[in-house]
Write a protein that holds these residues in place. Structure first.
Motif, mmCIF file in Angstrom:
data_model
loop_
_atom_site.group_PDB
_atom_site.id
_atom_site.type_symbol
_atom_site.label_atom_id
_atom_site.label_comp_id
_atom_site.label_asym_id
_atom_site.label_seq_id
_atom_site.Cartn_x
_atom_site.Cartn_y
_atom_site.Cartn_z
ATOM 1 N N ASP A 65 0.895 -1.190 -0.067
ATOM 2 C CA ASP A 65 -0.080 0.173 0.094
ATOM 3 C C ASP A 65 0.916 1.276 0.067
ATOM 4 N N LEU A 66 1.964 1.219 0.659
ATOM 5 C CA LEU A 66 2.999 2.367 0.854
ATOM 6 C C LEU A 66 3.488 2.411 -0.592
ATOM 7 N N ASP A 67 3.648 1.739 -1.663
ATOM 8 C CA ASP A 67 3.923 1.950 -2.706
ATOM 9 C C ASP A 67 3.446 3.144 -3.557
ATOM 10 N N ALA A 68 2.357 3.351 -3.282
ATOM 11 C CA ALA A 68 1.528 4.317 -3.855
ATOM 12 C C ALA A 68 1.715 5.702 -3.229
ATOM 13 N N VAL A 69 2.249 5.926 -2.121
ATOM 14 C CA VAL A 69 2.731 7.152 -1.451
ATOM 15 C C VAL A 69 3.870 7.551 -1.914
ATOM 16 N N LYS A 70 3.774 9.054 -2.135
ATOM 17 C CA LYS A 70 4.889 9.846 -2.718
ATOM 18 C C LYS A 70 5.491 10.740 -1.581
ATOM 19 N N ARG A 122 -7.220 6.825 -3.376
ATOM 20 C CA ARG A 122 -6.112 7.027 -4.473
ATOM 21 C C ARG A 122 -5.822 8.716 -4.618
ATOM 22 N N THR A 123 -6.729 9.441 -4.088
ATOM 23 C CA THR A 123 -6.480 10.789 -4.259
ATOM 24 C C THR A 123 -6.398 11.626 -3.015
ATOM 25 N N HIS A 124 -6.419 10.827 -1.832
ATOM 26 C CA HIS A 124 -6.277 11.690 -0.429
ATOM 27 C C HIS A 124 -5.147 10.692 0.326
ATOM 28 N N PHE A 125 -4.321 11.407 1.087
ATOM 29 C CA PHE A 125 -3.323 11.112 1.922
ATOM 30 C C PHE A 125 -2.271 9.993 1.075
ATOM 31 N N VAL A 126 -1.889 10.745 0.237
ATOM 32 C CA VAL A 126 -1.141 9.965 -0.972
ATOM 33 C C VAL A 126 0.463 10.395 -0.821
ATOM 34 N N SER A 127 0.659 11.228 0.031
ATOM 35 C CA SER A 127 2.287 11.642 0.155
ATOM 36 C C SER A 127 2.727 11.841 1.484
ATOM 37 N N GLY A 128 3.955 11.773 1.860
ATOM 38 C CA GLY A 128 4.509 12.142 2.971
ATOM 39 C C GLY A 128 4.040 11.214 4.253
ATOM 40 N N ARG A 162 -1.845 6.551 6.641
ATOM 41 C CA ARG A 162 -3.091 5.684 5.908
ATOM 42 C C ARG A 162 -2.555 4.574 5.578
ATOM 43 N N SER A 163 -1.444 4.278 5.120
ATOM 44 C CA SER A 163 -0.931 2.576 5.079
ATOM 45 C C SER A 163 -0.904 1.714 6.033
#
Length: 412
Positions: A39-44, A376-382, A388-389
């Motif tokens: 899941d973390l793989d989608a986090v930038k 896929r559009t919220h909480f996707v970075s940092g 989230r993950s």
């Protein structure tokens, strides 16, 4: 997997106990980390070591060690499962039938996951995510562990047949549009993680079962596989790259190498052959030496490169040495000291592994089928993405714990 007889020792005595808790805990913790990093793989916007290392650099991260840990624990379960199966049905033919059937089953599930998003809606007349849900649902119905009561036999057979029929229909109707615009069927080039596990399981059994009476055999096979992997890495042996896993299931030997190391570790700690190491001290000393040899060998092979993507022997042996040390720690905590309550959150995932692996995919496919894109559009970075993950991982483990309590289990 299989229940095992564990020697819980004092310095000079051996007492039999019914279960190897550390194997379930190790498997459960591996599943936990696997769900998290997937899941973390989608986090930038995170440090480089939170992702897989690129294939064109000589490096490895903790993420690159998760799949090998799963291979290692798969290998650890093989001697125990074989001992138990031969006690129940002392037939070599039935044993090999089970090995081939289990490998094929994992491959089928892997191909479903590998093609889940590739279907052409205009050709299969449904969303690809719906196709994936139906195909996996068929697998769940077919491989679920049902009650053995006589009054449920007709219902169980009906559910299994329905699951098998559903999978066959989903495979039969699948169509995708290839890069050249032509219509194509199932893409088999990459069978997903479950498919890779299938080939590793099959090849490890091919080597281990005929030689299982010799306790040194897994260590010898490990050496042979390491040499073979080295030769493939330096391109002295080329045919595995051209033959493919379906003709040469060993690949370059790396996956089988890691699984065989699990077999070797297993016979030190558990099962019949562990009697050759009768005390905790002898087990720990032998395993520590084994881990040390693997880590030193990995260091010496560093010029061949360190890469999960390229499946180099250095990466393989570093993962093996680390897995041995982790298992030693868990064995001491869980089986020697009997301190297992801390791992209660991971035990269901370790005991119900296949279901745990599939639940996140069901979640993603259901969201896709419903057109829900919020996640896929919220909480996707940092840091928010990391949180989230973590929450998602806890959510999946909670679902698995509930399903396991309700006796929803999968077994191939």
């Amino acid at each position: 997997m299989a229940a095992a007889q564990l020697g819980t020792q004092t310095a000079d005595t051996t007492v039999q106990a019914p279960r190897v808790a550390s194997i379930d805990v190790f498997r459960g913790l591996t599943m936990l980390v696997m769900i998290f990093v997937n899941d973390l793989d989608a986090v930038k916007g995170l440090p480089w070591w939170t992702y897989h290392a690129p294939g064109n650099v000589n490096a490895m991260t903790y993420v690159d060690m998760v799949f090998p840990a799963f291979l290692f624990i798969l290998g650890m379960a093989i001697p125990l499962a074989i001992e138990q199966r031969l006690r129940k049905v002392p037939s070599q033919a039935q044993l090999w039938k089970h090995v081939v059937s289990r490998s094929f089953s994992l491959l089928v599930l892997g191909l479903i996951l590998a093609n889940a998003r590739a279907g052409d809606p205009a050709l299969i007349h449904m969303k690809p995510h719906v196709w994936a849900i139906l195909a996996l649902l068929g697998g769940v119905l077919f491989w679920m562990v049902y009650p053995k009561a006589e009054e449920h036999k007709v219902l169980v057979r009906t559910l299994r047949f329905s699951g098998l029929a559903l999978m066959i229909v989903m495979f039969a109707i699948f169509r995708r549009t290839a890069k050249d615009g032509s219509v194509a069927w199932i893409r088999t080039a990459y069978p997903e993680i479950l498919g890779l596990l299938a080939f590793a399981y099959l090849t490890t059994c091919i080597l281990y079962i005929p030689t299982r009476r010799w306790r040194w055999a897994p260590f010898a096979w490990l050496t042979v596989l390491t040499v073979f992997c080295c030769f493939c890495t330096v391109h002295w042996i080329e045919f595995p790259r051209h033959a493919g896993l379906y003709l040469w299931p060993f690949g370059n030997g790396s996956d089988t190498l890691i699984a065989m190391a699990g077999v070797a570790t297993s016979i030190i700690f558990v099962g019949k052959q562990s009697a050759h190491w009768p005390t905790v001290r002898s087990k720990m000393t032998t395993a520590a030496a084994f881990a040390g040899i693997c880590l030193v060998a990995a260091y010496l092979l560093t010029p061949l490169g360190i890469s999960k993507i390229r499946a180099t022997p250095t990466w393989s042996l570093y993962c093996v040495g680390s897995s041995i040390l982790i298992f030693m720690l868990l064995y001491w905590i869980c089986d020697v000291q009997r301190y297992t309550r801390w791992a209660a959150f991971a035990r269901p995932a370790g005991a119900n592994t296949l279901l745990t692996y599939l639940v996140p995919d069901f979640w993603y496919f259901i969201l896709g089928a419903l057109g829900i894109t919020w996640f896929r559009t919220h909480f996707v970075s940092g840091v928010p993405g990391v949180l989230r993950s973590l929450i998602f991982t806890a959510f999946i483990l909670g679902i698995v714990a509930v399903l396991t309590r309700w006796r929803v289990r999968l077994q191939l």
